[in-house]
Design a protein around this motif. Structure first.
Motif, mmCIF file in Angstrom:
data_model
loop_
_atom_site.group_PDB
_atom_site.id
_atom_site.type_symbol
_atom_site.label_atom_id
_atom_site.label_comp_id
_atom_site.label_asym_id
_atom_site.label_seq_id
_atom_site.Cartn_x
_atom_site.Cartn_y
_atom_site.Cartn_z
ATOM 1 N N CYS A 201 -27.352 9.273 -18.724
ATOM 2 C CA CYS A 201 -26.706 9.495 -20.018
ATOM 3 C C CYS A 201 -25.318 10.100 -19.847
ATOM 4 N N PHE A 202 -25.192 11.028 -18.888
ATOM 5 C CA PHE A 202 -23.893 11.645 -18.635
ATOM 6 C C PHE A 202 -22.860 10.596 -18.235
ATOM 7 N N HIS A 203 -23.239 9.708 -17.319
ATOM 8 C CA HIS A 203 -22.291 8.698 -16.864
ATOM 9 C C HIS A 203 -21.893 7.758 -18.000
ATOM 10 N N ILE A 204 -22.861 7.409 -18.868
ATOM 11 C CA ILE A 204 -22.547 6.530 -19.995
ATOM 12 C C ILE A 204 -21.583 7.216 -20.956
ATOM 13 N N VAL A 205 -21.894 8.471 -21.316
ATOM 14 C CA VAL A 205 -21.052 9.198 -22.274
ATOM 15 C C VAL A 205 -19.701 9.527 -21.654
ATOM 16 N N ALA A 206 -19.683 9.901 -20.360
ATOM 17 C CA ALA A 206 -18.417 10.208 -19.687
ATOM 18 C C ALA A 206 -17.527 8.970 -19.628
ATOM 19 N N PHE A 207 -18.139 7.804 -19.337
ATOM 20 C CA PHE A 207 -17.363 6.567 -19.319
ATOM 21 C C PHE A 207 -16.791 6.272 -20.709
ATOM 22 N N ALA A 208 -17.620 6.509 -21.747
ATOM 23 C CA ALA A 208 -17.141 6.289 -23.118
ATOM 24 C C ALA A 208 -15.987 7.229 -23.445
ATOM 25 N N ALA A 209 -16.106 8.512 -23.008
ATOM 26 C CA ALA A 209 -15.044 9.489 -23.270
ATOM 27 C C ALA A 209 -13.753 9.091 -22.576
ATOM 28 N N LEU A 210 -13.856 8.646 -21.328
ATOM 29 C CA LEU A 210 -12.662 8.220 -20.580
ATOM 30 C C LEU A 210 -12.027 6.984 -21.227
ATOM 31 N N THR A 211 -12.875 6.053 -21.664
ATOM 32 C CA THR A 211 -12.365 4.836 -22.306
ATOM 33 C C THR A 211 -11.624 5.170 -23.600
ATOM 34 N N LEU A 212 -12.225 6.068 -24.384
ATOM 35 C CA LEU A 212 -11.582 6.465 -25.636
ATOM 36 C C LEU A 212 -10.276 7.203 -25.370
ATOM 37 N N THR A 213 -10.278 8.058 -24.341
ATOM 38 C CA THR A 213 -9.058 8.811 -24.010
ATOM 39 C C THR A 213 -7.944 7.869 -23.569
ATOM 40 N N ALA A 214 -8.313 6.934 -22.670
ATOM 41 C CA ALA A 214 -7.314 5.973 -22.193
ATOM 42 C C ALA A 214 -6.774 5.129 -23.343
ATOM 43 N N GLY A 215 -7.673 4.689 -24.239
ATOM 44 C CA GLY A 215 -7.240 3.889 -25.377
ATOM 45 C C GLY A 215 -6.328 4.666 -26.315
ATOM 46 N N LYS A 216 -6.633 5.932 -26.504
ATOM 47 C CA LYS A 216 -5.809 6.770 -27.372
ATOM 48 C C LYS A 216 -4.425 7.003 -26.769
ATOM 49 N N LEU A 217 -4.405 7.322 -25.455
ATOM 50 C CA LEU A 217 -3.129 7.623 -24.801
ATOM 51 C C LEU A 217 -2.227 6.396 -24.710
ATOM 52 N N THR A 218 -2.822 5.228 -24.545
ATOM 53 C CA THR A 218 -2.019 4.002 -24.409
ATOM 54 C C THR A 218 -1.798 3.312 -25.756
ATOM 55 N N ARG A 219 -2.272 3.978 -26.818
ATOM 56 C CA ARG A 219 -2.114 3.469 -28.179
ATOM 57 C C ARG A 219 -2.859 2.154 -28.424
ATOM 58 N N LEU A 220 -3.817 1.830 -27.532
ATOM 59 C CA LEU A 220 -4.620 0.627 -27.755
ATOM 60 C C LEU A 220 -5.651 0.865 -28.853
ATOM 61 N N LEU A 221 -6.029 2.147 -29.059
ATOM 62 C CA LEU A 221 -7.009 2.492 -30.082
ATOM 63 C C LEU A 221 -6.357 3.438 -31.077
ATOM 64 N N SER A 222 -6.406 3.064 -32.333
ATOM 65 C CA SER A 222 -5.828 3.915 -33.378
ATOM 66 C C SER A 222 -6.938 4.782 -33.975
ATOM 67 N N TRP A 225 -8.535 12.189 -32.473
ATOM 68 C CA TRP A 225 -9.032 12.814 -31.238
ATOM 69 C C TRP A 225 -10.486 13.298 -31.381
ATOM 70 N N THR A 226 -11.021 13.267 -32.589
ATOM 71 C CA THR A 226 -12.378 13.811 -32.803
ATOM 72 C C THR A 226 -13.439 13.119 -31.954
ATOM 73 N N PRO A 227 -13.538 11.775 -31.939
ATOM 74 C CA PRO A 227 -14.559 11.145 -31.084
ATOM 75 C C PRO A 227 -14.317 11.388 -29.600
ATOM 76 N N VAL A 228 -13.060 11.507 -29.194
ATOM 77 C CA VAL A 228 -12.761 11.785 -27.786
ATOM 78 C C VAL A 228 -13.289 13.162 -27.408
ATOM 79 N N ILE A 229 -12.960 14.150 -28.250
ATOM 80 C CA ILE A 229 -13.412 15.519 -27.965
ATOM 81 C C ILE A 229 -14.933 15.611 -28.050
ATOM 82 N N GLY A 230 -15.500 14.941 -29.059
ATOM 83 C CA GLY A 230 -16.956 14.989 -29.231
ATOM 84 C C GLY A 230 -17.699 14.396 -28.054
ATOM 85 N N SER A 231 -17.280 13.218 -27.594
ATOM 86 C CA SER A 231 -17.963 12.585 -26.457
ATOM 87 C C SER A 231 -17.769 13.396 -25.188
ATOM 88 N N THR A 232 -16.610 14.008 -25.035
ATOM 89 C CA THR A 232 -16.378 14.848 -23.858
ATOM 90 C C THR A 232 -17.317 16.055 -23.857
#
Length: 592
Positions: A201-222, A225-232
């Protein structure tokens, strides 16, 4: 004396006759009526002991002088059968005299015993134990040791499944079961599995957190920060929980209680043996002026085989042998407490195990489970003999003959009607009872067991049934389903821990397997129509008995359903605030 031998004796007359017969070396009359004789009852139950681990059942290399002496001075049962090959349902059947399926102490989901102290499943409140009946007849009733039949239903202190709610005046022991996790041993019942699930579960959620962070930083996901912080935060929580899962289990399940109070959390195992023995001595001393029922339910010889220093390295069979020899010493000490108070001749003593030895308890090339001798299979393996055939020893000096062996089928469920009869109580008439009093067999009033058929369940599934044909003397065993396992024991159930009761890993037999246990107790040579002329007749007879038995079953709630076996934080007993539970034997509480 001749007239008295054939009369219904009053208690005082019976004592006088029995004492005289004992002193003169005369065996008590088989027709003496012991109903209502009100002896003390001492029940001794080992945990996971293989039938061939003790000397009087054939072991020549593990020293069990106290149990052997008990058998030499009492009666030994050679076909004594548990109602299940795992702890919780077997113990429920023992206490009720009924198959565990009748009380719902089974399930169809693969969970065959209670998994947590803080689960809501357990011994149903509408079931009647022999302790309850003896309590109502004026007996002092006590349980010292393992319970493993549940604790609470709706809150952490409702105690609906507690021993004191089921006929025991006094309880001192472990409400759950000793596990490898309790000693943070390499062999783990649930720590390893929980860690794997949490890490996944940790690896799944950590991967999701990293994906959301990368998407947010590269502006691919509008997104915010709430889901990023929550998943982290969830990932951090999962990682932390995985790291601390072992001490969490120790605090959640591995503690001692006296009556309704937690006295030690977590347990200090090197002190447990001496404390249990002191508790036995104290109970016997307090109640020596009245009849008592004492159930001593050993934590030995379940893994992690906690053994005091005196016995470490003492046996020829490693840690397991050491633990068996320490348990035998404990049996001797318990019997000494009767001698000290002058109660030996007024006490019926019974010794058994809840089921057979475990073939799964293996680390590397070391076996930490028991030996079931010639019998096939072991703990958790459905209806195979190795998991359900257990020791059965009964001693009552001057009343029951010494050194006798009974080779008739008997059951742990027979203890219920036996002790109720001795106490002058009545077996419940409002429900189906499966046990039969042992007294006619023990007194030689009956030549044969009252059991024509015995049924062997694995969870809610009927795996096998036996038929004792009293006319021919043959003992037939029919297997409808059998778990697949390695006979040599190493990783016996293909790494499953305990064999399943259905589905993958279980073979359904059509036609059924048939064995003649009177000639083949090892269940090594299945019979067929070509090798056994009675094959079809036996299969038909046992099949009819199974159909009649099933007609007596009524639907009841399954105590091991998923909702009942899950850990529930609000049911967790704790002397403090979980997980910061800490208390010592003297009752002092402190948060650490």
């Amino acid at each position: 004396m001749g007239r008295l031998e054939h009369a219904c004796l009053s208690f005082r007359s019976w004592l006088a006759v029995t004492a005289a017969a004992f002193l003169l070396g005369v065996r008590p009359s088989a027709c003496s009526d012991l109903t209502g004789s009100r002896p003390n009852i001492l029940l001794l139950m080992a945990d996971d002991l293989g039938i061939a681990d003790i000397g009087c059942y054939g072991n020549a290399t593990i020293r069990t002088p106290n149990i052997d002496r008990l058998a030499a001075r009492g009666i030994r049962l050679t076909q004594h059968i548990a109602a299940a090959s795992v702890c919780t349902p077997s113990r429920a059947a023992f206490l009720t005299g009924r198959y565990p399926i009748r009380s719902g102490m089974v399930s169809s989901n693969g969970y065959r015993v209670l998994q947590w102290t803080a689960a809501s499943g357990g011994f149903p409140t509408n079931e009647t134990t022999f302790a309850k009946i003896l309590q109502d007849k004026g007996y002092a009733t006590g349980l010292i040791g393992k319970w493993h039949l549940g604790l609470n239903c709706e809150s952490s202190d409702d105690h609906c499944h507690h021993p004191l709610h089921h006929g025991f005046d006094h309880f001192y022991g472990m409400p759950f079961s000793l596990m490898g996790d309790c000693a943070q041993w390499d062999m783990s019942e649930k720590r390893a599995g929980l860690e794997r699930k949490l890490n996944l579960c940790f690896h799944i959620v950590a991967f999701a957190a990293l994906t959301l962070t990368a998407g947010k930083l590269t502006r691919l996901l509008s997104i915010s920060w709430t889901p990023v912080i929550g998943s982290t935060m969830v990932a951090i929580l999962l990682l932390t929980t995985s790291y601390f899962v072992s001490p969490l289990i120790v605090h959640a399940d591995c503690f001692l209680m006296r009556n309704h109070s937690i006295t030690e959390q977590p347990m200090h195992f090197q002190r447990t043996t001496s404390r249990f023995l002191k508790e036995v001595s104290s109970f016997v001393r307090r109640n020596k002026q009245r009849p008592f029922l004492l159930f001593v339910s050993f934590l030995h010889v379940h893994t992690p085989l906690v053994t005091t220093e005196k016995f470490l390295g003492a046996s020829l069979h490693g840690l397991y042998g050491d633990n068996v020899e320490e348990m035998d010493w404990m049996v001797g000490r318990v019997l000494d407490s009767l001698d000290t108070e002058g109660l030996t001749n007024r006490t019926l003593v019974y010794f058994t195990s809840d089921h057979g030895g475990s073939l799964e308890s293996q680390l590397g090339n070391k076996q930490y489970g028991g030996w079931n001798g010639i019998y096939r299979g072991g703990k958790g393996m459905g209806g195979w003999e190795g998991g359900i055939r257990v020791p059965g020893i009964v001693r009552w000096p001057g009343v029951l003959p010494a050194g006798r062996v009974i080779q008739e089928p008997t059951s742990l469920m027979d203890v219920f009607p036996t002790v109720v009869q001795l106490a002058g109580g009545q077996v419940p008439q409002d429900r189906v009872m499966d046990g039969h009093s042992l007294l006619p067999l023990l007194q030689e009033a009956d030549e044969h067991s009252a059991h024509d058929f015995l049924f062997h369940y694995c969870g809610k599934y009927l795996h096998a049934a036996r038929w004792h044909d009293k006319h021919s003397g043959r003992l037939w065993k029919v297997h409808y389903m059998t778990p697949q396992f390695h006979p040599e024991g190493a990783g016996a159930c293909y790494g499953r821990g305990v064999c399943p009761c259905s589905g993958d890993g279980v073979t359904q037999h059509s036609p059924p397997l048939l064995f003649d246990l009177s000639k083949d107790p090892s269940e090594a040579r299945p019979l067929s129509p070509g090798t056994e002329p009675l094959y079809q007749a036996v299969i038909a007879t046992v099949g009819e008995a199974v159909r009649n038995h099933r007609k007596t079953l009524s639907p009841v709630p399954q105590q091991f359903s998923l909702s009942n076996i899950l850990w529930k934080p609000w049911l967790q007993p704790c002397c403090g605030t979980f997980p910061f539970c800490s208390c010592s034997q003297d009752g002092d509480h402190s948060e650490t």
